[in-house]
Design an enzyme around this catalytic site. Structure first.
Site, mmCIF file in Angstrom:
data_model
loop_
_atom_site.group_PDB
_atom_site.id
_atom_site.type_symbol
_atom_site.label_atom_id
_atom_site.label_comp_id
_atom_site.label_asym_id
_atom_site.label_seq_id
_atom_site.Cartn_x
_atom_site.Cartn_y
_atom_site.Cartn_z
ATOM 1 C CD GLU A 1 -3.073 -1.036 0.209
ATOM 2 O OE1 GLU A 1 -3.134 0.057 -0.592
ATOM 3 O OE2 GLU A 1 -3.700 -1.868 0.127
ATOM 4 C CG ASN B 1 -0.778 5.290 -1.168
ATOM 5 O OD1 ASN B 1 -1.463 4.725 -1.938
ATOM 6 N ND2 ASN B 1 -1.030 5.274 0.164
ATOM 7 N NE ARG C 1 -5.302 3.316 -5.718
ATOM 8 C CZ ARG C 1 -4.576 2.300 -5.586
ATOM 9 N NH1 ARG C 1 -4.485 1.295 -6.606
ATOM 10 N NH2 ARG C 1 -4.162 1.890 -4.283
HETATM 11 N N1 LIG Z 1 2.775 9.195 -1.046
HETATM 12 C C1 LIG Z 1 1.828 9.946 -1.332
HETATM 13 N N2 LIG Z 1 1.909 11.077 -2.087
HETATM 14 C C2 LIG Z 1 1.023 11.894 -2.264
HETATM 15 N N3 LIG Z 1 -0.433 11.641 -1.792
HETATM 16 C C3 LIG Z 1 -0.734 10.563 -1.503
HETATM 17 C C4 LIG Z 1 0.503 9.877 -0.854
HETATM 18 N N4 LIG Z 1 -0.040 8.515 -0.306
HETATM 19 C C5 LIG Z 1 -1.345 8.988 -0.143
HETATM 20 N N5 LIG Z 1 -1.700 10.075 -0.697
HETATM 21 C C6 LIG Z 1 -3.124 10.635 -0.919
HETATM 22 O O1 LIG Z 1 -3.859 10.017 0.043
HETATM 23 C C7 LIG Z 1 -5.137 9.534 -0.460
HETATM 24 C C8 LIG Z 1 -5.501 8.051 0.187
HETATM 25 O O2 LIG Z 1 -4.531 7.084 0.030
HETATM 26 P P1 LIG Z 1 -4.892 5.819 0.245
HETATM 27 O O3 LIG Z 1 -5.818 5.555 1.582
HETATM 28 O O4 LIG Z 1 -3.874 4.706 -0.198
HETATM 29 O O5 LIG Z 1 -6.082 5.685 -0.937
HETATM 30 P P2 LIG Z 1 -5.773 5.378 -2.703
HETATM 31 O O6 LIG Z 1 -4.334 5.068 -2.747
HETATM 32 O O7 LIG Z 1 -6.510 4.343 -2.885
HETATM 33 O O8 LIG Z 1 -6.240 6.637 -3.103
HETATM 34 C C9 LIG Z 1 -4.540 9.379 -1.834
HETATM 35 O O9 LIG Z 1 -5.838 9.401 -2.935
HETATM 36 C C10 LIG Z 1 -3.785 10.489 -2.111
HETATM 37 O O10 LIG Z 1 -4.393 11.527 -2.256
HETATM 38 MG MG LIG Z 2 -3.358 3.952 -1.691
#
Ligand SMILES: Nc1ncnc2c1ncn2[C@@H]1O[C@H](COP(=O)(O)OP(=O)(O)O)[C@@H](O)[C@H]1O
Ligand SMILES: [Mg+2]
Lengths: 81, 154
Positions: B50, B54, B108
């Site tokens: 995960e 990300n 997502r």
């Molecule tokens: N490494 C990262 N850099 C920038 N934004 C991030 C990062 N990790 C997460 N995010 C932000 O947080 C949100 C939620 O992440 P997550 O719970 O993993 O859901 P998803 O990946 O399905 O969108 C993402 O949609 C993104 O906007």
């Molecule tokens: Mg994610």
């Protein structure tokens, strides 16, 4: 992925055998959508018993197929994983 | 590397989605020295997957970049740090919420942070807009019963 289709019930049974992450889900999604358009089933059952790895990409994929099935007026169901 | 930990490792790789499996398998191999159960290992692999995903899709938005993982072991606890120097998160509080995703169009599920939180004991998210994001996760690997038996006897 192993595919079984029951013509009588218009039931598509998808036994997933590959790992599911953000990278691998694209190929799997394409395969599944091909089967959906080929059979236009009334119902899909996903069997995740033989999946050795799955992260949230798998959840997104299932919700996506659920939406597709709703769009074409059909149902999908997930078996225990 | 400092002597504060029993063991440490550092991994850097290109932000290619094909590296997601490589990253989680490598971390799992490192954690194997704590003799985790299959379930504990699966939790760690999923959380790493995960965090790395990300970095690739949100941090670098599929552009070129380097994803960095540091894993440290102290006694029976593993600490895993996954970071990127990408876009950063504007509102971490909101990003952590179950089902929140900024990329719904990509199917997502918005469950990434929720999975990291529930599969690991602790998670800390540090992010600065334009500079990047660092996710620090901890998990204690339960000592196996035989080991307890041994210490009792010894
Ligand atoms: N490494 C990262 N850099 C920038 N934004 C991030 C990062 N990790 C997460 N995010 C932000 O947080 C949100 C939620 O992440 P997550 O719970 O993993 O859901 P998803 O990946 O399905 O969108 C993402 O949609 C993104 O906007
Ligand atoms: Mg994610």
């Amino acid at each position: 992925m192993n595919v079984k289709y029951n013509e009588k019930d218009k039931l598509l049974l998808l036994e997933i055998t590959e790992e599911i992450d953000h990278h691998l889900v694209d190929i799997l999604r394409r395969k599944i959508d091909n089967e959906i358009t080929r059979y236009m089933p009334r119902k899909i059952i996903f069997d995740f018993n033989n999946v050795s790895f799955m992260d949230s990409a798998g959840i997104g994929m299932v919700i996506g197929r659920y939406k597709t099935m709703n769009m074409i007026g059909r149902k999908s169901r997930n078996d225990k994983c | 590397m400092s002597g504060l930990f029993d063991n440490e490792m550092k991994l850097e790789f290109s932000s290619k989605s094909s590296n997601e499996a490589f990253a989680r398998i490598t971390v799992a191999a490192f954690v194997a020295q704590l003799d985790p159960t299959i379930e504990e290992l699966a939790d760690i692999k999923t959380a790493v997957s995960e965090a790395v995903t990300n970095c690739i899709i949100h941090g670098y938005e599929n552009k070129e970049g380097i994803v960095k993982i540091i894993a440290k072991i102290l006694k029976n606890t593993v600490m895993i740090e996954v970071s990127d120097t990408g876009k950063g998160i504007e509102n971490v509080e909101m990003a952590r919420k179950p089902l929140y995703t900024s990329k719904a169009n990509l199917e997502r599920s918005g469950m990434g942070f929720t999975i990291m939180e529930s599969f690991m004991d602790e998670i800390d998210i540090q992010s600065v807009l334009g500079l990047g994001t660092k996710v620090i996760m901890k998990k204690a690997i339960k000592p196996k019963e035989e080991d307890e038996e041994e210490t009792k006897l010894g």
